[in-house]
Design a protein around this motif. Structure first.
Motif, PDB file in Angstrom:
ATOM      1  N   TYR A 253       0.833  -1.208   0.000  1.00 39.99           N
ATOM      2  CA  TYR A 253       0.000   0.000   0.000  1.00 39.99           C
ATOM      3  C   TYR A 253       0.866   1.255   0.000  1.00 39.99           C
ATOM      4  N   MET A 254       1.932   1.228   0.776  1.00 41.16           N
ATOM      5  CA  MET A 254       2.797   2.412   0.856  1.00 41.16           C
ATOM      6  C   MET A 254       3.560   2.631  -0.445  1.00 41.16           C
ATOM      7  N   VAL A 255       4.041   1.550  -1.051  1.00 44.12           N
ATOM      8  CA  VAL A 255       4.782   1.692  -2.311  1.00 44.12           C
ATOM      9  C   VAL A 255       3.846   2.098  -3.437  1.00 44.12           C
ATOM     10  N   ASP A 256       2.607   1.638  -3.393  1.00 47.49           N
ATOM     11  CA  ASP A 256       1.647   2.033  -4.427  1.00 47.49           C
ATOM     12  C   ASP A 256       1.371   3.539  -4.369  1.00 47.49           C
ATOM     13  N   MET A 257       1.265   4.078  -3.161  1.00 50.85           N
ATOM     14  CA  MET A 257       1.001   5.514  -3.017  1.00 50.85           C
ATOM     15  C   MET A 257       2.258   6.359  -3.173  1.00 50.85           C
ATOM     16  N   PHE A 258       3.369   5.857  -2.678  1.00 50.88           N
ATOM     17  CA  PHE A 258       4.626   6.618  -2.681  1.00 50.88           C
ATOM     18  C   PHE A 258       5.720   5.736  -3.282  1.00 50.88           C
ATOM     19  N   PRO A 259       5.732   5.591  -4.614  1.00 58.39           N
ATOM     20  CA  PRO A 259       6.586   4.584  -5.252  1.00 58.39           C
ATOM     21  C   PRO A 259       8.065   4.946  -5.348  1.00 58.39           C
ATOM     22  N   GLU A 260       8.427   6.138  -4.939  1.00 56.14           N
ATOM     23  CA  GLU A 260       9.812   6.580  -5.120  1.00 56.14           C
ATOM     24  C   GLU A 260      10.802   5.686  -4.375  1.00 56.14           C
ATOM     25  N   TYR A 261      10.462   5.328  -3.120  1.00 54.29           N
ATOM     26  CA  TYR A 261      11.370   4.569  -2.276  1.00 54.29           C
ATOM     27  C   TYR A 261      10.652   3.373  -1.647  1.00 54.29           C
ATOM     28  N   ILE A 262      11.456   2.424  -1.128  1.00 53.08           N
ATOM     29  CA  ILE A 262      10.909   1.254  -0.434  1.00 53.08           C
ATOM     30  C   ILE A 262      10.970   1.545   1.068  1.00 53.08           C
ATOM     31  N   PRO A 263       9.818   1.581   1.759  1.00 53.24           N
ATOM     32  CA  PRO A 263       9.824   1.971   3.169  1.00 53.24           C
ATOM     33  C   PRO A 263      10.282   0.853   4.099  1.00 53.24           C
ATOM     34  N   ASN A 264      10.877   1.247   5.216  1.00 52.83           N
ATOM     35  CA  ASN A 264      11.047   0.333   6.343  1.00 52.83           C
ATOM     36  C   ASN A 264       9.659  -0.211   6.697  1.00 52.83           C
ATOM     37  N   PRO A 265       9.516  -1.506   6.930  1.00 53.86           N
ATOM     38  CA  PRO A 265       8.182  -2.051   7.219  1.00 53.86           C
ATOM     39  C   PRO A 265       7.446  -1.331   8.340  1.00 53.86           C
ATOM     40  N   TYR A 266       8.178  -0.799   9.323  1.00 50.93           N
ATOM     41  CA  TYR A 266       7.510  -0.144  10.443  1.00 50.93           C
ATOM     42  C   TYR A 266       6.913   1.212  10.086  1.00 50.93           C
ATOM     43  N   MET A 267       7.183   1.689   8.888  1.00 46.98           N
ATOM     44  CA  MET A 267       6.512   2.914   8.450  1.00 46.98           C
ATOM     45  C   MET A 267       5.010   2.720   8.362  1.00 46.98           C
ATOM     46  N   GLN A 268       4.544   1.455   8.324  1.00 49.49           N
ATOM     47  CA  GLN A 268       3.099   1.211   8.287  1.00 49.49           C
ATOM     48  C   GLN A 268       2.388   1.846   9.478  1.00 49.49           C
ATOM     49  N   TYR A 269       3.054   1.887  10.623  1.00 47.81           N
ATOM     50  CA  TYR A 269       2.403   2.421  11.824  1.00 47.81           C
ATOM     51  C   TYR A 269       2.191   3.925  11.738  1.00 47.81           C
ATOM     52  N   TYR A 270       3.001   4.593  10.941  1.00 46.36           N
ATOM     53  CA  TYR A 270       2.919   6.052  10.832  1.00 46.36           C
ATOM     54  C   TYR A 270       2.151   6.513   9.595  1.00 46.36           C
ATOM     55  N   LEU A 271       2.228   5.744   8.519  1.00 42.33           N
ATOM     56  CA  LEU A 271       1.548   6.136   7.285  1.00 42.33           C
ATOM     57  C   LEU A 271       0.171   5.499   7.146  1.00 42.33           C
ATOM     58  N   LEU A 272      -0.060   4.379   7.829  1.00 40.21           N
ATOM     59  CA  LEU A 272      -1.334   3.648   7.709  1.00 40.21           C
ATOM     60  C   LEU A 272      -1.939   3.346   9.085  1.00 40.21           C
ATOM     61  N   PRO A 273      -1.913   4.269  10.033  1.00 44.36           N
ATOM     62  CA  PRO A 273      -2.333   3.902  11.392  1.00 44.36           C
ATOM     63  C   PRO A 273      -3.782   3.452  11.498  1.00 44.36           C
ATOM     64  N   ASP A 274      -4.678   4.067  10.724  1.00 43.33           N
ATOM     65  CA  ASP A 274      -6.087   3.652  10.792  1.00 43.33           C
ATOM     66  C   ASP A 274      -6.254   2.228  10.271  1.00 43.33           C
ATOM     67  N   HIS A 275      -5.568   1.905   9.189  1.00 42.37           N
ATOM     68  CA  HIS A 275      -5.615   0.559   8.623  1.00 42.37           C
ATOM     69  C   HIS A 275      -5.044  -0.453   9.616  1.00 42.37           C
ATOM     70  N   ILE A 276      -3.945  -0.105  10.261  1.00 39.81           N
ATOM     71  CA  ILE A 276      -3.306  -1.013  11.215  1.00 39.81           C
ATOM     72  C   ILE A 276      -4.247  -1.309  12.382  1.00 39.81           C
ATOM     73  N   VAL A 277      -4.813  -0.267  12.957  1.00 43.96           N
ATOM     74  CA  VAL A 277      -5.697  -0.454  14.112  1.00 43.96           C
ATOM     75  C   VAL A 277      -6.922  -1.286  13.732  1.00 43.96           C
TER      76      VAL A 277
END
Length: 443
Positions: A253-277
């Motif tokens: 999901y993060m790469v689809d929205m922001f394809p420039e770089y590959i995120p550290n997996p833990y970026m999910q907690y900051y970029l997708l917090p509603d989805h995570i919860v």
């Protein structure tokens, strides 16, 4: 051949047998004279030590093994200390995760409110550990630190003990590299990556395999599958568990929205917090998964050995966690100048971030410590995210050093996982109550 004395601080960890096996697999280059296991919880350490002793017996019976809860015995004349303390144990980790979830906020041990709670417990014990090692160890000692949350710990150590001989590391980036290597069909050692960020808050910008840029392949895979393979158990047993499968899958999901770089997996907690919860079980978090899985498996193996005399060494495994810390130690002691992702003071490496930021970037590891590799300027989006998280982490340390409730509330309010100051206050107040035995008093 020079032999080394090495202490594992926090040796009651279930990761300890894997670290010890990694050490002993490198005995031809990195020979141990003595392995000391140190933990303030002697009972827990004693259980883990049953397996450690069997590992030593199998892989290098010449090594002397010492168990202790006494600092002088643990650190006297040591060459290395591997630090992996977990202040409060899994009992407090469970609260770190479940208290924020009461308010529909990410519950995670190192990210969000749980990470800040863990940080406030760990700052002063880490400083105490550094002082004890400085008092008793050889002048040439190195502390290689895995203790979480690494970003907050590193910030506090930089301020309070700036001359400490400590390397702050995290196995999340190297674990991600393991997945990337599997996707590309090569070994982790074949990869050279470019990366910038803070601990648990960064991005891979380029992925090279023996000089060939293969970033586009990884990006394409990540957009479809995250950093998952069809059978994750083939590359890492632990990271094939359900919570890790979700974590590596959410990268898509993060790469689809922001394809420039590959995120550290833990970026999910900051970029997708509603989805995570929305996809977290508030009654059974990662802490429960670990206690009912890895921890239970190891302690069951110990109980079986004590009853039958038979030891099941498959109760633990050697993953990148154990391999990485040994690789860093060997580069330090032998001046190998190997390139790793580690946590260092910025000092211009990332040109448009503050010099005093503790950043996670590539560095050459020498006998004098890390030599950071310059990253240059980073784009506005990433710079803004990092500066917000950096300010949050600095405020946590401020709160601990100044006994400041206001600074703690500012930190909780600033974190991207928290939606409002009202919510931040509710979570902070609950965590203060839960951490009375551990936190400095906040006024």
């Amino acid at each position: 051949m020079k032999k080394f004395i090495l202490t594992i601080a926090g040796a009651g960890s279930t990761y300890t047998p894997g670290i010890v096996k990694s050490l002993l697999l490198n005995k031809e280059q990195f020979k141990l004279e003595e392995l000391r296991l140190y933990d303030i919880d002697g009972e827990r350490q004693g259980k883990v030590a049953v397996i450690v002793k069997k590992v030593v017996e199998e892989f290098d019976p010449e090594v002397k093994v010492t168990l202790t809860t006494e600092p002088e015995e643990a650190f006297k004349d040591v060459d290395f200390v591997f630090a992996q303390m977990r202040v409060g144990g899994y009992k407090m980790r469970e609260l770190d995760e479940k208290i924020p979830l009461k308010y529909d906020v990410v519950g995670q041990e190192t990210c969000g409110p749980g990470g800040m709670a863990y940080g406030l417990r760990t700052i002063f014990p880490m400083i105490e550990l550094i002082d004890l090692v400085e008092k008793y160890a050889k002048r040439t000692h190195w502390i290689v630190n895995y203790s979480n949350p690494a970003a907050i710990v590193a910030e506090a150590v930089k301020r309070l003990r700036p001359r400490a001989r400590i390397m702050n590391i995290c196995d999340m980036p190297v674990g991600t590299m393991r997945n990337i290597a599997a996707i590309l069909g090569c070994s982790r050692e074949d990869l050279t990556v470019e990366y910038f960020g803070l601990n648990h808050y960064g991005w891979f910008t380029k992925i090279m395999v023996k000089g060939e840029d293969r970033t586009a392949e990884v990006r394409e895979h990540a957009r479809k599958h995250g950093l998952l393979l069809e059978d994750m158990s083939k590359i890492d047993v632990q990271h094939s568990e359900p919570s890790w499968v979700k974590t590596y899958g959410n990268i898509k999901y993060m790469v689809d929205m922001f394809p420039e770089y590959i995120p550290n997996p833990y970026m999910q907690y900051y970029l997708l917090p509603d989805h995570i919860v929305a996809h977290m079980n508030k009654e059974r978090t990662r802490a429960n998964e670990v206690m009912e899985g890895r921890e239970k498996k190891i302690f069951d193996a110990v109980d079986k050995f004590n009853t039958t005399g038979e030891m099941d060494l498959s109760a633990f495994y050697v993953g990148v966690h154990g391999q990485f810390i040994v690789e860093v130690a060997m580069s330090l002691v032998f001046d190998l100048r190997k390139r790793f992702l580690v946590i260092v003071e910025n000092n211009g490496a990332v040109k448009n971030l503050p010099d005093d930021a503790m950043v996670e970037i590539p560095a050459y590891i020498t006998s004098n410590g890390p030599e950071a590799i310059r990253v240059g300027e980073i784009p506005t989006f990433y710079k803004g995210l990092i500066e917000q998280q950096l300010a949050c982490e600095k405020l946590v340390v401020d709160a601990a050093l100044e006994n400041s409730y206001e600074k703690a509330l500012q930190a909780f309010t600033m974190n991207r996982t928290v939606r409002s100051a009202f919510q931040a206050k509710q979570i902070l107040d609950d965590l203060i109550e839960a951490n009375k035995a551990y936190w400095p008093e906040l006024k």
